[in-house]
Design a protein around this motif. Structure first.
Motif, short mmCIF file in Angstrom:
data_model
loop_
_atom_site.label_atom_id
_atom_site.label_comp_id
_atom_site.label_asym_id
_atom_site.label_seq_id
_atom_site.Cartn_x
_atom_site.Cartn_y
_atom_site.Cartn_z
N PHE A 124 10.12 5.73 2.92
CA PHE A 124 10.50 6.42 4.16
C PHE A 124 9.50 6.16 5.30
CE2 PHE A 124 12.74 8.99 0.91
CZ PHE A 124 14.03 8.83 1.41
N ALA A 125 8.23 5.93 4.94
CA ALA A 125 7.26 5.58 5.97
C ALA A 125 7.59 4.22 6.59
CB ALA A 125 5.85 5.58 5.40
N GLU A 126 7.91 3.25 5.72
CA GLU A 126 8.30 1.92 6.23
C GLU A 126 9.59 1.99 7.05
OE1 GLU A 126 6.83 -0.97 6.28
OE2 GLU A 126 5.05 -0.13 5.30
N LEU A 127 10.54 2.83 6.53
CA LEU A 127 11.79 2.99 7.27
C LEU A 127 11.53 3.56 8.67
CD1 LEU A 127 14.87 2.89 7.36
CD2 LEU A 127 14.90 5.17 6.30
N TYR A 128 10.63 4.55 8.74
CA TYR A 128 10.27 5.12 10.04
C TYR A 128 9.64 4.07 10.95
CZ TYR A 128 7.86 8.06 13.47
OH TYR A 128 7.41 8.62 14.63
N ARG A 129 8.71 3.28 10.35
CA ARG A 129 8.02 2.26 11.14
C ARG A 129 9.01 1.22 11.67
NH1 ARG A 129 2.98 2.10 9.16
NH2 ARG A 129 3.83 1.71 7.08
N LYS A 130 9.88 0.75 10.77
CA LYS A 130 10.87 -0.25 11.19
C LYS A 130 11.85 0.33 12.21
CE LYS A 130 9.29 -3.44 8.48
NZ LYS A 130 8.52 -4.56 9.07
N THR A 131 12.20 1.60 12.02
CA THR A 131 13.11 2.23 12.99
C THR A 131 12.46 2.30 14.37
OG1 THR A 131 14.13 3.55 11.24
CG2 THR A 131 14.44 4.30 13.50
N ARG A 132 11.18 2.71 14.40
CA ARG A 132 10.49 2.77 15.68
C ARG A 132 10.35 1.38 16.30
NH1 ARG A 132 12.03 6.87 15.18
NH2 ARG A 132 11.03 8.92 15.22
N GLN A 133 10.06 0.39 15.49
CA GLN A 133 9.98 -0.97 16.01
C GLN A 133 11.32 -1.41 16.59
OE1 GLN A 133 8.56 -3.38 12.77
NE2 GLN A 133 6.42 -2.72 13.00
N LEU A 134 12.37 -1.08 15.85
CA LEU A 134 13.71 -1.44 16.32
C LEU A 134 14.03 -0.72 17.63
CD1 LEU A 134 16.32 -2.98 15.82
CD2 LEU A 134 17.14 -1.04 14.46
N GLU A 135 13.65 0.55 17.70
CA GLU A 135 13.87 1.29 18.94
C GLU A 135 13.09 0.67 20.09
OE1 GLU A 135 12.75 5.24 18.03
OE2 GLU A 135 14.64 5.74 16.99
N ARG A 136 11.84 0.28 19.77
CA ARG A 136 11.04 -0.34 20.82
C ARG A 136 11.64 -1.67 21.25
NH1 ARG A 136 6.86 -1.60 18.16
NH2 ARG A 136 7.07 -3.87 18.29
N PHE A 137 12.07 -2.45 20.25
CA PHE A 137 12.70 -3.74 20.58
C PHE A 137 13.97 -3.53 21.41
CE2 PHE A 137 10.72 -5.66 16.53
CZ PHE A 137 9.55 -5.91 17.23
N ASN A 138 14.73 -2.52 21.03
CA ASN A 138 15.95 -2.23 21.80
C ASN A 138 15.61 -1.82 23.22
OD1 ASN A 138 17.68 -2.82 19.68
ND2 ASN A 138 17.79 -0.70 18.95
N ALA A 139 14.56 -0.98 23.33
CA ALA A 139 14.15 -0.55 24.68
C ALA A 139 13.67 -1.75 25.50
CB ALA A 139 13.05 0.50 24.56
N GLU A 140 12.88 -2.62 24.85
CA GLU A 140 12.42 -3.81 25.56
C GLU A 140 13.59 -4.70 25.95
OE1 GLU A 140 9.63 -5.69 23.04
OE2 GLU A 140 8.03 -4.21 23.34
N LEU A 141 14.54 -4.81 24.99
CA LEU A 141 15.72 -5.63 25.29
C LEU A 141 16.51 -5.03 26.45
CD1 LEU A 141 17.53 -8.01 24.59
CD2 LEU A 141 18.69 -6.57 22.90
#
Length: 502
Positions: A124-141
């Motif tokens: 769940f920690a990795e899932l949270y990290r990947k989710t935040r990265q994905l959110e950041r990537f989406n925001a950057e996109l």
């Protein structure tokens, strides 16, 4: 958040020994472990930090795990936060269902197996990290998309603005552009090109024959020679030519063209711009005409000045200088009036106003008459005659005393201007024995130079002079013979007590 950035894991239990055990087990994950000994403390921690996983004991005093989970899920920030329940008692399926409804993602029974707990928390920690990265990537996109969209909108706006400016420039500059496919013979004209040629884009077919029919016959051969140069390797040309518009108008143009060649050096396309220079050509013609007109008027002005110098007489050098200066000043004033109208003429009321300006502050002078436009030559000669009358009146007549009155009235029919000059309440007037120089100057100006008539009535109460001037544009010529005769006669004449002359 990078791949190795630590996340916060909240450990909630009312027993410090269990919290210590959880910390030891999860230490290998190299994450930030945050502990809370009660549900309220856990809520305070959540409000201050971003938490990836919550490890919570089901059985706690005051606020148990289920109640804490319900309160956490009510907050918008933590609706998707992973929660793992730890239970020291055997829970039923109904309890599990209740836990899942409260937001639990998993259960860990007691005694806790370290490897199992670490594995679950790590997932769940990795899932949270990947989710935040994905959110950041989406925001950057999204930011990039917005930035790119803004750039495209700005670029498109600039393109539209540039096209509008080009269209305005073409319209304001009377320009047109065209394109000719040298191989296929196809033509393309823009709106400006059709406008310059004076044809309708809906009905006019652009073909060599139709275009040639609109060109001035004297310019066709030159244009053919210029176009033929493209086949000889020339890539640009510029030429002036005339267009005979269908409405009968003649348009002067300057055309520039450039050829596009293929790899073999053969012309494949010719593009060009046509500029309407009719106004420039007309301005050049007007400038040439103006130069000739200035030369003509300068000669006329010099002839008038020479006539003034030769015809003026004075009792002394000083009187002679004053008389000449006064007449030259009168001529200069009428030139000013004429220049303001670009030498198209002068209005008689303006001439009278200029001559009588020094006497217009009081009530001595009354003027009345309609607006009558005089031709330049008529205005110049009439101004000199008015100057003689004003000067004479200022010396001997109504304008020589404050009690004197002067009335000037003028009118016109189709061909003649009539001006009445009437003085009163001034010094007593005696009819002169012979005509003085000023009187003869007025008569010479009106009768000899303009072909009109000047009548003088020497009443004792004041002079009355009536001038009749043809309005058919007689030009002031060289010094008339009659004026020269008057000068000769004036040398032998005697002055009366009231000569009425300047």
């Amino acid at each position: 958040m990078t791949d190795h950035e630590k996340v916060n894991i909240l450990l909630v239990d009312d027993q410090p020994a269990k919290l210590l055990a959880y910390e030891v087990i999860l230490k290998e994950l190299d994450e930030n472990l945050v502990v809370a000994t009660s549900g309220r403390e856990a809520l305070e921690c959540l409000l201050k930090n971003e938490v990836a996983v919550i490890l919570v004991d089901v059985c706690m005093p005051e606020l148990d795990g289920f109640e804490l989970a319900a309160m956490i899920r009510e907050h918008p920030r933590f609706q998707k936060t992973a929660m793992i329940f730890i239970s020291a008692i055997q829970v039923s399926d109904i309890d599990r269902l209740r836990g899942y409804e409260m937001g639990a993602v998993d259960y860990v029974p007691v005694p806790v197996i370290p490897e199992v707990l670490r594995a679950k928390v790590k997932v769940f920690a990795e899932l949270y990290r990947k989710t935040r990265q994905l959110e950041r990537f989406n925001a950057e996109l999204e930011d990039r998309v917005r930035a790119r969209t803004a750039e495209l909108e700005e670029s498109n706006g600039r393109l539209i603005e540039s096209e509008q400016r080009r269209s305005l420039a073409i319209a304001a500059g009377k320009m047109g552009s065209w394109d000719w496919d040298w191989v296929n013979g196809d033509w393309m004209w823009d709106e400006g090109q059709f406008r310059i040629f004076g044809v309708d884009p809906q009905t006019f077919e652009v073909t060599p024959a139709n275009v040639q029919a609109l060109l001035h016959p004297d310019d066709i051969d030159e244009l053919r020679k210029a176009m033929a140069q493209f086949a000889k390797g020339v890539t640009t040309y510029e030429a002036e030519f005339r267009i005979l518009r269908p409405d009968g108008g003649v348009c002067w143009c300057v055309g520039t063209a450039a050829a596009t060649v293929d790899k073999g050096g053969r012309v494949v396309r010719v593009s060009g711009v046509t500029v309407d220079i009719t106004e420039r050509k007309q301005a050049e013609e007007r400038q040439n005409l103006l130069a000739r007109e200035v030369d003509h008027r300068a000669k006329n002005a010099l002839a008038l000045a020479q006539s003034i110098v030769r015809l003026t007489r004075g009792e002394s050098v000083k009187a002679y200088v004053r008389a000449v200066e006064g007449r030259i000043s009168a001529l200069a004033r009428v030139h000013t009036v004429l220049s303001l109208s670009s030498w198209q003429g002068a209005e008689i009321g303006k001439l009278v106003e200029e001559e009588l300006a020094p006497y217009s502050t009081g009530h001595q002078v009354a003027r009345d008459g309609s607006q009558i436009q005089l031709q330049p030559a008529t205005a110049q000669t009439l101004a000199l005659a008015l100057h003689e009358l004003v000067t004479n009146s200022a010396k001997y007549g109504a304008l020589s005393t404050l009690s004197g009155r002067l009335s000037i009235r003028w009118e016109s029919d189709a061909n003649t201007l009539t001006l009445a000059w009437e003085e009163s309440d001034g010094p007593l007037v005696q009819k002169p024995i012979s005509r003085g120089f000023g009187t003869r100057s007025v008569i010479a100006s009106i009768e000899s130079q303009l072909g009109g008539r000047a009548d003088f009535d020497w009443r004792s109460e004041g002079l009355i002079c009536r001038l009749s001037v043809p309005l058919n544009g007689h030009l002031a010529g060289a010094e008339p013979a009659r004026a020269r005769d008057m000068v000769v006669a004036d040398n032998a004449g005697s002055r009366a007590s009231r000569s009425a002359d300047a």
